[in-house]
Structure formats: C-alpha cells, structure tokens
Scaffold this motif. Structure first.
Motif, PDB file in Angstrom:
ATOM      1  N   SER A 115      48.143  45.803  45.895  1.00 53.14           N
ATOM      2  CA  SER A 115      46.746  46.187  45.731  1.00 53.14           C
ATOM      3  C   SER A 115      46.278  46.804  47.035  1.00 53.14           C
ATOM      4  CB  SER A 115      45.889  44.970  45.375  1.00 53.14           C
ATOM      5  OG  SER A 115      44.524  45.326  45.269  1.00 53.14           O
ATOM      6  N   ASP A 118      47.735  45.786  50.537  1.00 48.86           N
ATOM      7  CA  ASP A 118      48.190  44.395  50.510  1.00 48.86           C
ATOM      8  C   ASP A 118      49.301  44.196  49.489  1.00 48.86           C
ATOM      9  OD1 ASP A 118      46.340  43.512  52.457  1.00 48.86           O
ATOM     10  OD2 ASP A 118      44.772  43.452  50.931  1.00 48.86           O
ATOM     11  N   TYR A 120      51.356  41.344  47.505  1.00 54.49           N
ATOM     12  CA  TYR A 120      51.335  39.950  47.079  1.00 54.49           C
ATOM     13  C   TYR A 120      52.658  39.609  46.398  1.00 54.49           C
ATOM     14  CZ  TYR A 120      46.269  40.388  47.721  1.00 54.49           C
ATOM     15  OH  TYR A 120      45.020  40.602  48.249  1.00 54.49           O
ATOM     16  N   LYS A 138      50.928  36.792  51.018  1.00 53.80           N
ATOM     17  CA  LYS A 138      50.147  38.019  51.157  1.00 53.80           C
ATOM     18  C   LYS A 138      50.575  38.674  52.452  1.00 53.80           C
ATOM     19  CE  LYS A 138      45.453  39.907  51.623  1.00 53.80           C
ATOM     20  NZ  LYS A 138      44.000  39.601  51.706  1.00 53.80           N
ATOM     21  N   VAL A 159      46.427  41.142  40.528  1.00 53.19           N
ATOM     22  CA  VAL A 159      45.274  41.229  41.405  1.00 53.19           C
ATOM     23  C   VAL A 159      44.232  42.128  40.766  1.00 53.19           C
ATOM     24  CG1 VAL A 159      44.448  41.853  43.706  1.00 53.19           C
ATOM     25  CG2 VAL A 159      46.758  40.917  43.415  1.00 53.19           C
ATOM     26  N   SER A 160      42.979  41.663  40.770  1.00 48.50           N
ATOM     27  CA  SER A 160      41.858  42.435  40.253  1.00 48.50           C
ATOM     28  C   SER A 160      40.712  42.325  41.246  1.00 48.50           C
ATOM     29  CB  SER A 160      41.424  41.909  38.880  1.00 48.50           C
ATOM     30  OG  SER A 160      40.304  42.622  38.402  1.00 48.50           O
ATOM     31  N   GLY A 161      40.386  43.435  41.897  1.00 44.68           N
ATOM     32  CA  GLY A 161      39.361  43.377  42.937  1.00 44.68           C
ATOM     33  C   GLY A 161      39.799  42.452  44.047  1.00 44.68           C
ATOM     34  N   ASN A 162      38.956  41.486  44.361  1.00 40.59           N
ATOM     35  CA  ASN A 162      39.292  40.508  45.399  1.00 40.59           C
ATOM     36  C   ASN A 162      39.915  39.240  44.838  1.00 40.59           C
ATOM     37  OD1 ASN A 162      38.236  42.088  47.537  1.00 40.59           O
ATOM     38  ND2 ASN A 162      36.162  41.447  46.994  1.00 40.59           N
ATOM     39  N   ASN A 163      40.209  39.240  43.559  1.00 40.24           N
ATOM     40  CA  ASN A 163      40.719  38.040  42.906  1.00 40.24           C
ATOM     41  C   ASN A 163      42.218  38.138  42.662  1.00 40.24           C
ATOM     42  OD1 ASN A 163      38.114  36.794  42.629  1.00 40.24           O
ATOM     43  ND2 ASN A 163      37.689  38.253  40.982  1.00 40.24           N
ATOM     44  N   VAL A 164      42.909  37.065  43.028  1.00 47.58           N
ATOM     45  CA  VAL A 164      44.357  36.997  42.874  1.00 47.58           C
ATOM     46  C   VAL A 164      44.686  35.908  41.860  1.00 47.58           C
ATOM     47  CG1 VAL A 164      46.569  36.684  44.037  1.00 47.58           C
ATOM     48  CG2 VAL A 164      44.638  37.710  45.262  1.00 47.58           C
ATOM     49  N   LYS A 182      43.504  30.972  40.239  1.00 47.42           N
ATOM     50  CA  LYS A 182      42.665  32.092  40.645  1.00 47.42           C
ATOM     51  C   LYS A 182      42.194  31.820  42.063  1.00 47.42           C
ATOM     52  CE  LYS A 182      38.326  34.543  39.657  1.00 47.42           C
ATOM     53  NZ  LYS A 182      37.123  34.609  38.779  1.00 47.42           N
ATOM     54  N   ASN A 183      42.639  32.637  42.967  1.00 48.37           N
ATOM     55  CA  ASN A 183      42.308  32.455  44.390  1.00 48.37           C
ATOM     56  C   ASN A 183      42.641  31.036  44.843  1.00 48.37           C
ATOM     57  OD1 ASN A 183      41.339  35.107  44.387  1.00 48.37           O
ATOM     58  ND2 ASN A 183      39.299  34.424  43.753  1.00 48.37           N
TER      59      ASN A 183
END
Length: 341
Positions: A115, A118, A120, A138, A159-164, A182-183
């Motif tokens: 993403s 980054d 992951y 990460k 990963v979607s936006g700031n969410n892993v 989630k995070n």
C-alpha cells in the motif's frame, strides 16, 4: 483421501493474501503466480510470469512461495525457506530475499500486500512452547497480533486506507476460532463451538469479506462472511474449503474445492453459484482467485494419475474456466497464489 501436496507444514492449507482485483482498462495484462516445484530432493520456491517460471531459491533447502503482489515494477513474494533446522519466513523483492525471522523457531510468511510505500507481510512463528504466534511485518518491523498462549495462524492480509486487516484462526483450547484482526484488534467470526478458520480477507468499499471453512465435527463447510454475516456455499455432505475471496463491483468470487465422494473438485463460486474447474476424475484444489476487468483467474493443483497412486500434482492456471498447465507433471508442483496486473 489424497493428502494435499505440501512440504514441511502439513497443517497449513493455503495462503491467503491470495486475492486481488485489478480494475485497469489496459489490455496488456501480466499474470503472476507463485508456488513450488519438487526438484527430486527439495521443493523450490517459484514465480511464474505469464507462464514462464523463475526460481526464487536454489533447491538446496525446502522452500515455498505463498503470496505475490506487484506494485509498479516491483514484484513481492512472501513465503519461507528452511535453513537446515527450521523454516525461515522470507520476503523476496524482485527475486532478492530478505529473512523476516532469525531461524531459531519455525516461521512462515503467508501473505504480502503493498500500500503506497509500505509493504505488509503476515504469517506466524512458533514460540518456545510450540504455539503459533500471528505476526504482522510492516516494512520489516514485526508486531505480534497474538500473545502466544494459544495456537494461532494468519493466512491473508489486506490494506484499506489506514486500516490493516489480517485473517486467520486462533485456538480456544478445544476449537479453532475464525478471526479477523483490524489494526491488531481481533474480531471472532465464529463462537468457538466449531472448528473454523478464515483463509482470506478482502476489502471492498466499506465492506469486509472473508472466506474459510467451518466444521461441527463432520466435513468442513465452505463459507464466506460479509461484515460478520455468514453464508454457506456447501451443505456439509462432503469436505469443502473456501480458500480465497475476491470482490469485483457487486460480484463475490470464492475459490476452493469440494469432495464428490471420491475425489476433490476444484471450484470457483460466483455469488454462491459453483462452477467446477475440474471433472472430478483426479484430486484437484483451487487455491486463489483474482478478477481483472471481465476475466476470472484461478490457480490451483490437479493430480495427473501418472506414475503412482494418484500421480503427480500439476500446477494450473484457469482463465475463465480454461486450464493451462504451469508445470509438466513429471514431478510434484503446487501453486498457491495469483495476481494480475
């Protein structure tokens, strides 16, 4: 029952960041697949690009590639390679390997997702008590998602936006619970009364999808969850698995397999409706699905019935249901993930 061809880790079925949807309108597509092929002594981790194989390892130790992600001109592959004593979780970038673990304990990188800048990687490492600990790296920096007091495994990352999001399973002492982190915060998809695992996670808009299988003591039932609401694909008459999920617009695709009473049949479900990829005459497994524009790509394995009880496992790619062999069937091979760019 024919055992699925795996090396070193019989408890692991398939990886999971196995599912990516491409939306480019560019007609030039490259199809990447990863897995392994036996060289007569060990399994060699491999990357196929448009059917052409590249070895990621030299074959001196057992190795397996579990997941692939392409970002720009860079090709990332997650997997593992034995060091002579233990399996070491690894990430290959353009064929160059980086060890994610020190080799003191068995460890496996099962999925990779890129993403922005980054990278992951998820997977798991056994601790000194022989419990699997779910890990998320990460950019090479590791975070434990479980505390090691219960056996746990991770199969997929998205990963979607700031969410892993990471999918997998964790034991409650008697049963395996399907979970999504989630995070780093876990949500249980099952209540712990049945064995279950979430093999794949996919994010589409604000919706969180996962696929996996659940057993109440009988055959595993292939299922998927959308925002925690579960749908079963199979009725439990025979063993089944939902290994990979991909969402394209309003359509939900799941790759997996179901036994027919004699053999396992590789399948892809579109909105719950199954299409057989194999005829059921040989054992076969679909492990990963990717949708690009109107094309559906699935990779998996089918035995050829040649040279033994069930023959050799052949790595396969299906495009819109039409099969192409990635290996020639003279030795065992396995393909775990597909990515289309």
């Amino acid at each position: 029952m024919k055992k699925i061809f795996l090396v070193a880790v019989s408890i692991v079925l398939f990886s999971c960041s196995k599912d990516h949807s491409a939306t480019e309108t560019n007609t030039e597509k490259s199809v990447y697949a990863v897995g392994q092929e036996y060289n007569g002594t060990n399994s060699v981790a491999k990357l196929w690009k448009n059917g052409v194989a590249t070895n990621l390892t030299d074959g001196s130790q057992d190795a397996m590639a579990r997941s692939v992600y392409v970002s720009g001109n860079d090709v990332y592959v997650a997997g593992y390679e034995e060091n002579g004593t233990n399996d070491v979780a690894k990430l290959w970038k353009n064929g160059v390997a980086t060890a994610l673990t020190d080799g003191n304990h068995r460890a496996y990188a099962t999925a990779v997702y890129v993403s922005g800048n980054d990278v992951y990687v998820t997977g798991y490492e056994y601790n000194s008590n022989n419990m699997g600990v779910v890990k998320l790296w990460k950019n090479g920096v590791v975070t434990d998602l479980t505390d090691g007091t219960a056996d746990a495994y991770a199969y997929s990352v998205c990963v979607s936006g700031n969410n892993v999001f990471v999918s997998g399973r964790e034991s409650n002492g008697t049963k395996n619970i399907a979970k999504i982190w989630k995070n780093g915060v876990a949500t249980s998809l099952t209540d712990g009364s049945e064995h279950a695992e979430a093999k794949s996670v996919f994010i589409s808009g604000n919706d969180v999808y996962a696929s996996g299988q659940v057993s109440n003591g009988g055959p595993y039932v292939a299922k998927f969850w959308k925002n925690g609401e579960v749908t079963a694909f199979t009725d439990g008459s025979y063993q089944a698995a939902a290994e990979s999920i991909c969402v394209s617009e309003n359509d939900v695709y799941v790759a997996g397999y179901e036994y027919n009473g004699t053999k396992s049949v590789a399948k892809v479900w579109k909105n719950g409706v199954a299409t057989d990829l194999t005829d059921g005459s040989q054992y076969a497994y679909a492990n990963s699905v990717c949708v690009s524009e109107n094309d559906v790509y699935v990779v998996g394995t089918e035995y050829n019935g040649v040279g033994g009880e069930d023959g050799f496992s052949v790595a396969k790619l299906w495009k819109n249901g039409v099969a192409t062999n990635l290996t020639n069937g003279t030795t065992d091979a396995y393909v775990s993930a597909v990515f289309v760019k």
